[in-house]
Design an enzyme around this catalytic site. Structure first.
Site, PDB file in Angstrom:
ATOM      1  CG  ASP A   1      -1.849   1.303   1.179  1.00  0.00           C
ATOM      2  OD1 ASP A   1      -2.867   1.023   0.661  1.00  0.00           O
ATOM      3  OD2 ASP A   1      -1.630   2.025   2.136  1.00  0.00           O
TER       4      ASP A   1
ATOM      5  CD  GLU B   1      -5.092   0.767  -2.877  1.00  0.00           C
ATOM      6  OE1 GLU B   1      -6.187   1.052  -2.344  1.00  0.00           O
ATOM      7  OE2 GLU B   1      -4.101   1.400  -2.696  1.00  0.00           O
TER       8      GLU B   1
ATOM      9  CG  ASP C   1      -1.213   3.179   5.839  1.00  0.00           C
ATOM     10  OD1 ASP C   1      -2.329   3.624   5.325  1.00  0.00           O
ATOM     11  OD2 ASP C   1      -0.589   3.827   5.913  1.00  0.00           O
TER      12      ASP C   1
END
Ligand SMILES: [Zn+2]
Length: 449
Positions: free
Chosen positions: A237, A325, A422
């Site tokens: 992330d 992502e 996170d």
């Protein structure tokens, strides 16, 4: 299979006639480059003076930039203008280059591409989009100061740039040049179909001419190593609080800090930007202050780039699959401003950095991972942009609709998991991302390990 770029460099043994022709080709290339740069410079001057007029009339600099829309000419436009002015047989007397038909058209084409690139590098460097050394305003090529060189391309399906034998290099319209050394290795790779010639750059160094033949070589994609297979999949992330949160540690770390100097540098940058805004337009102090802002931007970008390369290489060599992502999500959900309840710290400085550096991190990491995973035998996986990675429990799948950016910890009402938000997101990314790079072509950019 992975495509790798490689250059084969040969010293040339041209005949006296060819020697003269080499100079003529290099001259044409230099002339075309300068022509393109001249046009770009003119347009830039026009733009500058219109902007200055608006500023003098009381407009903010930003607004003036927005209003003045003049497009800097790129290759297609440059070519069109050049063709109108070049002159030559059937095209009227006089003209810029009545001799243009005597050299390969690629001398001009590649010079115009290079001019586009030089211009872009300068602009990107100026705006902090480009890492590495500061790139100056593109300079004209001077006959005796610049390196004599030209670059030829061809249609790969009907290759005219090729080795006729171990010692003879066909340069298309230019003719066949004798090599000073053997081209056996390259000849073998090309004739077996493993390598394809993309372009040839011919240049002079001292009194000797060289040809650098750029090839694309197809090689087997390496199989994952034992270590990669054992470590399996990692989710990442990318954020603002941390550079990255990982679902599995590298070098014992799951949270990778932004480089330590980043916040210090961003404070200095904010100060420099304030100093700049206090200066008088057009003054010497303003020019100096602007130069300082540019230099700091550059410094931060370079340090950041080093860290990104370190991270992407570590991930690609340590794991069999790297999950990230989708880009838009990362951009939307992370903001230096934080929320009303918990405003971000050092907002002004981070906002200053955001546009140029922090925002660029997810895209740059993805770009690097795309080619490094294919180099090192790992795979890249991307999480669907609609998956709520920060609102979902990575242990049981429960979703917390009230999770906000201010909540640093994810707490699950279902299974009781409590985890840094996170890190929780990183685990979701690892679990739900889908592989995108079963096979990839390596397209490394500039720099980096
Ligand atoms: Zn749960």
């Amino acid at each position: 299979m992975v495509a790798v770029q490689r250059a084969f460099k040969f010293a040339l043994d041209p005949t006296p006639t060819q020697l003269e022709r080499l100079s003529r080709y290099a001259g044409a290339s230099r002339m075309a480059y300068n022509f393109a740069l001249g046009l770009k410079g003119q347009t830039h001057q026009q733009w500058r003076s219109l902007v200055d007029e608006l500023i003098a009339a009381g407009l903010e600099e930003k607004e003036a930039h927005r209003r003045v829309q003049i497009k800097t000419p790129t290759k297609p436009t440059v070519q069109k203008i050049f063709n109108q002015l070049r002159g030559g047989p059937g095209e009227g007397p006089g003209g810029l280059a009545p001799w243009h038909h005597e050299v390969a058209t690629w001398c001009f084409q590649s010079a115009w591409m290079d001019a586009d690139q030089a211009w872009k590098n300068w602009l990107d460097s100026l705006t902090g989009k480009r890492a590495g050394h500061k790139v100056g305003y593109p300079r004209f090529k001077k006959k005796n100061r610049s390196r004599d060189s030209f670059r030829l391309h061809h249609d790969v399906r009907e290759p005219t740039l090729r080795l006729e034998s171990y010692r003879r290099l066909n340069l298309g319209k230019f003719g066949v040049v004798r090599l000073h050394e053997s081209g056996k290795r390259m000849h073998r790779l090309v004739s077996s179909g493993a390598a394809v010639v993309k372009s040839v750059t011919v240049s002079r160094s001292g009194s000797r001419w060289y040809a650098s033949v750029q090839c694309e070589i197809q090689t087997e994609r390496p199989a994952p190593t034992r270590r990669q297979r054992v470590n399996g999949r990692v989710g990442m992330d990318v954020g603002v609080h941390y550079l990255a949160a990982l679902s599995q540690p590298i070098q014992d770390y799951v949270l990778i800090d932004n480089p330590r100097h980043l916040s210090r540098a961003s404070k200095r940058l904010a100060r420099a930007q304030r100093a700049l805004s206090r200066t008088q337009k057009g003054s010497m102090r303003r020019r100096k202050a602007a130069a300082r802002v540019g230099k700091l931007h550059q410094e931060v970008a370079q340090q950041r780039a080093t860290t990104l390369h370190w991270l992407s290489k570590r991930l690609a060599t340590t794991f069999a699959c790297v999950a990230i992502e989708d880009l838009n999500v990362a951009g939307m959900t992370r903001s230096a401003r934080g929320t009303v309840e918990e405003p971000g710290s050092n907002v002004a400085a981070k906002a200053g950095l955001n546009s140029s550096i922090l925002d660029a991190a997810p895209a740059e990491l993805r770009r690097q991972l795309e080619y490094k995973t294919s180099w090192y035998g790992s795979q890249l996986a991307v999480l669907d942009r609609w998956f709520p990675s920060s609102k979902t429990c990575s242990a049981c799948g429960w979703q917390n609709p009230n999770q906000t950016l201010a909540d640093r910890v994810f707490s699950c009402a279902e299974c009781g998991l409590r985890l840094d938000r996170d890190l929780n997101a990183a685990r979701n990314i690892a679990a739900h991302a889908e592989v995108v790079s079963a096979s990839g072509t390596g397209t490394p950019g500039r720099g980096g390990p």
